[in-house]
Scaffold this active site. Structure first.
Site, PDB file in Angstrom:
ATOM      1  N   PRO A 185       0.839  -1.208   0.000  1.00 45.80           N
ATOM      2  CA  PRO A 185       0.000   0.000   0.000  1.00 45.80           C
ATOM      3  C   PRO A 185       0.871   1.254   0.000  1.00 45.80           C
ATOM      4  CG  PRO A 185       0.073  -0.972   2.199  1.00 45.80           C
ATOM      5  CD  PRO A 185       0.828  -1.907   1.296  1.00 45.80           C
ATOM      6  N   ILE A 186       0.584   2.152  -0.920  1.00 45.49           N
ATOM      7  CA  ILE A 186       1.353   3.404  -1.032  1.00 45.49           C
ATOM      8  C   ILE A 186       0.365   4.562  -1.079  1.00 45.49           C
ATOM      9  CG2 ILE A 186       2.922   4.773  -2.481  1.00 45.49           C
ATOM     10  CD1 ILE A 186       4.423   2.406  -1.349  1.00 45.49           C
ATOM     11  N   SER A 215      -4.201   1.472  -0.603  1.00 46.99           N
ATOM     12  CA  SER A 215      -4.091   2.297   0.610  1.00 46.99           C
ATOM     13  C   SER A 215      -5.394   3.033   0.919  1.00 46.99           C
ATOM     14  CB  SER A 215      -2.972   3.319   0.423  1.00 46.99           C
ATOM     15  OG  SER A 215      -2.999   4.282   1.444  1.00 46.99           O
ATOM     16  N   GLN A 226      -6.059  -1.663   2.608  1.00 50.61           N
ATOM     17  CA  GLN A 226      -5.265  -1.283   3.781  1.00 50.61           C
ATOM     18  C   GLN A 226      -5.991  -0.180   4.526  1.00 50.61           C
ATOM     19  OE1 GLN A 226      -3.236   1.939   3.664  1.00 50.61           O
ATOM     20  NE2 GLN A 226      -3.062   1.677   5.883  1.00 50.61           N
ATOM     21  N   TYR A 258      -6.021   2.619   7.497  1.00 54.70           N
ATOM     22  CA  TYR A 258      -5.485   3.422   8.595  1.00 54.70           C
ATOM     23  C   TYR A 258      -6.692   3.693   9.479  1.00 54.70           C
ATOM     24  CZ  TYR A 258      -0.969   4.624   6.416  1.00 54.70           C
ATOM     25  OH  TYR A 258       0.295   4.585   5.888  1.00 54.70           O
ATOM     26  N   THR A 310      -2.972  -1.150   9.263  1.00 52.70           N
ATOM     27  CA  THR A 310      -1.618  -0.641   9.534  1.00 52.70           C
ATOM     28  C   THR A 310      -1.567  -0.059  10.942  1.00 52.70           C
ATOM     29  OG1 THR A 310      -1.230  -0.215   7.208  1.00 52.70           O
ATOM     30  CG2 THR A 310       0.159   0.986   8.761  1.00 52.70           C
ATOM     31  N   ARG A 315      10.074  13.313   9.683  1.00 51.28           N
ATOM     32  CA  ARG A 315      10.703  13.168   8.366  1.00 51.28           C
ATOM     33  C   ARG A 315      11.316  14.491   7.906  1.00 51.28           C
ATOM     34  NH1 ARG A 315       5.466  10.177   5.692  1.00 51.28           N
ATOM     35  NH2 ARG A 315       5.390   8.465   7.191  1.00 51.28           N
ATOM     36  N   LYS A 358      -0.389  -5.009   9.904  1.00 52.48           N
ATOM     37  CA  LYS A 358       0.836  -4.513   9.239  1.00 52.48           C
ATOM     38  C   LYS A 358       1.675  -3.690  10.214  1.00 52.48           C
ATOM     39  CE  LYS A 358       2.470  -2.050   5.119  1.00 52.48           C
ATOM     40  NZ  LYS A 358       2.985  -0.702   5.346  1.00 52.48           N
ATOM     41  N   SER A 389       7.036  -5.537   8.676  1.00 50.13           N
ATOM     42  CA  SER A 389       7.409  -4.338   7.918  1.00 50.13           C
ATOM     43  C   SER A 389       7.777  -3.256   8.903  1.00 50.13           C
ATOM     44  CB  SER A 389       6.185  -3.880   7.099  1.00 50.13           C
ATOM     45  OG  SER A 389       6.323  -2.545   6.650  1.00 50.13           O
ATOM     46  N   HIS A 393       7.626  -0.124   7.590  1.00 48.52           N
ATOM     47  CA  HIS A 393       7.096   0.988   6.796  1.00 48.52           C
ATOM     48  C   HIS A 393       8.214   1.611   5.942  1.00 48.52           C
ATOM     49  CE1 HIS A 393       3.149   3.249   6.887  1.00 48.52           C
ATOM     50  NE2 HIS A 393       3.827   4.002   6.049  1.00 48.52           N
ATOM     51  N   SER A 428       9.850  -3.886   2.972  1.00 51.15           N
ATOM     52  CA  SER A 428      10.833  -2.921   3.488  1.00 51.15           C
ATOM     53  C   SER A 428      12.232  -3.278   3.002  1.00 51.15           C
ATOM     54  CB  SER A 428      10.821  -2.808   5.020  1.00 51.15           C
ATOM     55  OG  SER A 428       9.583  -2.247   5.458  1.00 51.15           O
ATOM     56  N   GLY A 429      12.654  -2.582   1.967  1.00 48.43           N
ATOM     57  CA  GLY A 429      14.005  -2.735   1.440  1.00 48.43           C
ATOM     58  C   GLY A 429      14.119  -3.666   0.247  1.00 48.43           C
ATOM     59  N   ARG A 436       8.631   1.157  -2.848  1.00 51.39           N
ATOM     60  CA  ARG A 436       9.137   2.287  -3.647  1.00 51.39           C
ATOM     61  C   ARG A 436       9.500   1.892  -5.084  1.00 51.39           C
ATOM     62  NH1 ARG A 436      11.295   3.593   1.605  1.00 51.39           N
ATOM     63  NH2 ARG A 436      10.776   5.717   2.266  1.00 51.39           N
TER      64      ARG A 436
HETATM   65  C1  LIG Z   1       5.414   7.129  -0.408  1.00 50.61           C
HETATM   66  C2  LIG Z   1       4.974   6.021   0.477  1.00 50.61           C
HETATM   67  C3  LIG Z   1       3.667   5.986   0.944  1.00 50.61           C
HETATM   68  C4  LIG Z   1       3.248   4.927   1.756  1.00 50.61           C
HETATM   69  N1  LIG Z   1       1.945   4.866   2.153  1.00 50.61           N
HETATM   70  C5  LIG Z   1       1.521   3.825   2.901  1.00 50.61           C
HETATM   71  C6  LIG Z   1       0.155   3.693   3.225  1.00 50.61           C
HETATM   72  O1  LIG Z   1      -0.680   4.476   2.810  1.00 50.61           O
HETATM   73  N2  LIG Z   1      -0.201   2.643   4.022  1.00 50.61           N
HETATM   74  C7  LIG Z   1       0.715   1.732   4.494  1.00 50.61           C
HETATM   75  O2  LIG Z   1       0.347   0.822   5.229  1.00 50.61           O
HETATM   76  N3  LIG Z   1       2.011   1.822   4.158  1.00 50.61           N
HETATM   77  C8  LIG Z   1       2.424   2.833   3.358  1.00 50.61           C
HETATM   78  N4  LIG Z   1       3.734   2.910   2.991  1.00 50.61           N
HETATM   79  C9  LIG Z   1       4.663   1.838   3.395  1.00 50.61           C
HETATM   80  C10 LIG Z   1       4.685   0.721   2.353  1.00 50.61           C
HETATM   81  O3  LIG Z   1       3.491  -0.001   2.360  1.00 50.61           O
HETATM   82  C11 LIG Z   1       5.853  -0.240   2.608  1.00 50.61           C
HETATM   83  O4  LIG Z   1       5.776  -0.688   3.931  1.00 50.61           O
HETATM   84  C12 LIG Z   1       7.199   0.428   2.344  1.00 50.61           C
HETATM   85  O5  LIG Z   1       7.153   1.171   1.145  1.00 50.61           O
HETATM   86  C13 LIG Z   1       8.315  -0.599   2.260  1.00 50.61           C
HETATM   87  O6  LIG Z   1       9.553   0.018   2.144  1.00 50.61           O
HETATM   88  P1  LIG Z   1      10.351   0.167   0.740  1.00 50.61           P
HETATM   89  O7  LIG Z   1       9.397   0.792  -0.233  1.00 50.61           O
HETATM   90  O8  LIG Z   1      11.500   1.059   1.046  1.00 50.61           O
HETATM   91  O9  LIG Z   1      10.745  -1.215   0.325  1.00 50.61           O
HETATM   92  C14 LIG Z   1       4.172   3.938   2.150  1.00 50.61           C
HETATM   93  C15 LIG Z   1       5.485   3.983   1.675  1.00 50.61           C
HETATM   94  C16 LIG Z   1       5.880   4.993   0.833  1.00 50.61           C
HETATM   95  C17 LIG Z   1       7.286   4.992   0.302  1.00 50.61           C
END
Ligand SMILES: Cc1cc2nc3c(=O)[nH]c(=O)nc-3n(C[C@H](O)[C@H](O)[C@H](O)COP(=O)(O)O)c2cc1C
Length: 389
Positions: A99-100, A130, A152, A154, A180, A189, A261, A283, A285, A317-318, A340
Site C-alpha cells: 500500500p502506497i 491504501s 489497507q 489506517y 496498519t 521526516r 501490518k 514491515s 514501513h 521494506s528494502g 518504492r
Molecule cells: C510514499 C509512500 C507511501 C506509503 N503509504 C503507505 C500507506 O498508505 N499505508 C501503508 O500501510 N504503508 C504505506 N507505505 C509503506 C509501504 O506499504 C511499505 O511498507 C514500504 O514502502 C516498504 O519500504 P520500501 O518501499 O522502502 O521497500 C508507504 C510507503 C511509501 C514509500
C-alpha cells in the site's frame, strides 16, 4: 508449474534483435534515477522521505546484501513452481504491491492508483490499496479484474468512519483487510519537514474520505467547496492508536481475513494469533516511521518462527529486486511486497512501467531459482540463507 517468468528476458533480447530497445530499465536503481527526473520535486521528496537521518531506511536495503543463497546443482529446477496461496486464494507467485498512500499523484495523470490496479490485473500481482488514494477504493477495485485486492486501513479515530470504510471495502470486493498499526502519528521526516511538504494536507489522496457519507456529513458541506476545512477534518480524524482490544470491533465489522501490518516482534505475532488474527505483515514501513530500528529483514526470521506456519507472514521494506524477493522467501515470508520500486516505475511509465517492473522482479526471481537449483518455494525455504562472512 508456474508460467516461465524468466522468459521475459528473451522477449527483451528478441525485441532488441528487431531494433526495438526496452522502454524501461531492468534494474530498480536506474528506474529510481529516471523517476527522480519525472516526478515533481514535492512528490519525489514525499516518496524518498524516511524518518530521522533515514538510517533505518538505508539499513533495510543494505540488510539484503548480508545474506546469500547457496546454489545447488542438478536439482531439476528446469521447471519452477512459484505458486502459493493466501486465505484460500490461489496465487501464481508470491509477489504483491504494497500500500502506497500517494500513489495517485505519482503517475503523470494523477490517477496512479487506477494505473497500478490495471497493472495488477495484467500481471496477477495482488494489490494492497491504501486508505490514502487519489481515486475511491471502489474505482480501484473495479480495475483489478480477476487479480485479488486487499484494502489497507489506517483506522481513523472516528469509529463510524472506520466501520464505513471497512464496509465499503468489503462491498467493493477486496479479499482481506490490512490494518496498519505503525502510522497513527506521522514519523519525524526531515526531508518533508524542511519544505513543509505533506500532500494530504494539501488535499491530495483523500478520495476515500471525501466520498464517504459519514465523513461528508461530519464536514457538513461540499468537500470541493472548502478544501481547507476538508483537510482540517481529515487531519483531526486520521490518527488512531489501535490497541489489541480494538480487534474485537474490527473482527465484528467484517468477515474478511484481517492482517496486521507493522509487526516485528515475535510476542506480537503470538498475541495476534491468540486473538484470532488471520495474518501478520512484517514491515517497518520502509523506515519512514521510526528511525533507529533494526532492518526489517533482520526481524523476519523471528516473526516467521512465531507464526509457526499457522498464519501467513507478508513482508516488505528494502526489497529492491527479484533476488531480494527470493531471499525473503527463503527466510520464510509467505508473500513479499514491492514498495518504492513500483512507485518509481509508475512515475516513469504509468501502467506499462509498473507491468514491466513486476515482470522484471518475477523474471529475476524465477531465473535465480532456476540457476541456483530451487524448483519450488518449499525447497527454497528448507534451504534458507547463509550469512555473508
Ligand atoms: C510514499 C509512500 C507511501 C506509503 N503509504 C503507505 C500507506 O498508505 N499505508 C501503508 O500501510 N504503508 C504505506 N507505505 C509503506 C509501504 O506499504 C511499505 O511498507 C514500504 O514502502 C516498504 O519500504 P520500501 O518501499 O522502502 O521497500 C508507504 C510507503 C511509501 C514509500
Amino acid at each position: 508449474m508456474s508460467p516461465r517468468y524468466g522468459d521475459y528476458q528473451l522477449e527483451i533480447y528478441l525485441n532488441g534483435m528487431r531494433g526495438v530497445q526496452p522502454r524501461f530499465p531492468a534494474d530498480a536503481a536506474t528506474m529510481e534515477h529516471r523517476a527522480a527526473e519525472a516526478l515533481p520535486p514535492w512528490v519525489l521528496s514525499y516518496v524518498k522521505s524516511g524518518a530521522g537521518d533515514e538510517g533505518t531506511q538505508r539499513a533495510n536495503v543494505e540488510a539484503f546484501s548480508r545474506w546469500g543463497l547457496v546454489p545447488r546443482m542438478m536439482e531439476g529446477a528446469y521447471e519452477r513452481d512459484l505458486s502459493t496461496s493466501l486465505f484460500g486464494i490461489e496465487l501464481e507467485h508470491p509477489l504483491f504491491l504494497c500500500p502506497i498512500g500517494v500513489l495517485g499523484i505519482c503517475s503523470q495523470d494523477f490517477h496512479g492508483d487506477l494505473a497500478t490496479a490495471r497493472a495488477a490485473a495484467r500481471t496477477g500481482v495482488p494489490m494492497v490499496a491504501s486508505t490514502l488514494s487519489q481515486d475511491p477504493l471502489e474505482d480501484i477495485a473495479a480495475e483489478l479484474g480477476d487479480t485479488p485486492g486487499f484494502f489497507q486501513l489506517y483506522p481513523p479515530n472516528d469509529r463510524d468512519l472506520a466501520l464505513s470504510l471497512i464496509r465499503r471495502a468489503e462491498q467493493a470486493g477486496y479479499s482481506a483487510l490490512v490494518v496498519t498499526l505503525d502510522t497513527w502519528v506521522t514519523g519525524w521526516r526531515p526531508r518533508d519537514l524542511n519544505t513543509a511538504n505533506f500532500p494530504q494536507l494539501r488535499g491530495y489522496c483523500l478520495a476515500n474520505y471525501v466520498t464517504d457519507e459519514h465523513f461528508r456529513s461530519r464536514l457538513g458541506g461540499d468537500p470541493e467547496a472548502d478544501p481547507m476545512a476538508t483537510a482540517a477534518l481529515w487531519a483531526s480524524v486520521f490518527g488512531y492508536a489501535t490497541s489489541w482490544s480494538d480487534l474485537d470491533w474490527i473482527r465484528e465489522a467484517t468477515s474478511l481475513p484481517i492482517v496486521l501490518k507493522g509487526i516485528s516482534h515475535p510476542d506480537d505475532v503470538r498475541k495476534a494469533k491468540d486473538l484470532g488474527v488471520d495474518g501478520v505483515y512484517c514491515s517497518n514501513h520502509g523506515g519512514r516511521q521510526a528511525n533507529g530500528g533494526l532492518p526489517a529483514l533482520q526481524t523476519l526470521p523471528r516473526v516467521v518462527e512465531a507464526a509457526d506456519d499457522e498464519i501467513p507472514v507478508l513482508f516488505d521494506s528494502g526489497v529492491r529486486s527479484g533476488s531480494d524477493m527470493v531471499k525473503a522467501l527463503a527466510m520464510g515470508a509467505t508473500l513479499v511486497g514491492t514498495g518504492r520500486p513500483y512507485v518509481h516505475a509508475l512515475a516513469v511509465g504509468g501502467e506499462d512501467g509498473v507491468v514491466h517492473h513486476l515482470r522484471s522482479f518475477l523474471a529475476e526471481a524465477d531465473l535465480l531459482m532456476a540457476i541456483d537449483g530451487y524448483p519450488t518455494l518449499e525447497r527454497l525455504r528448507a534451504a534458507g540463507l547463509e550469512r555473508v562472512l
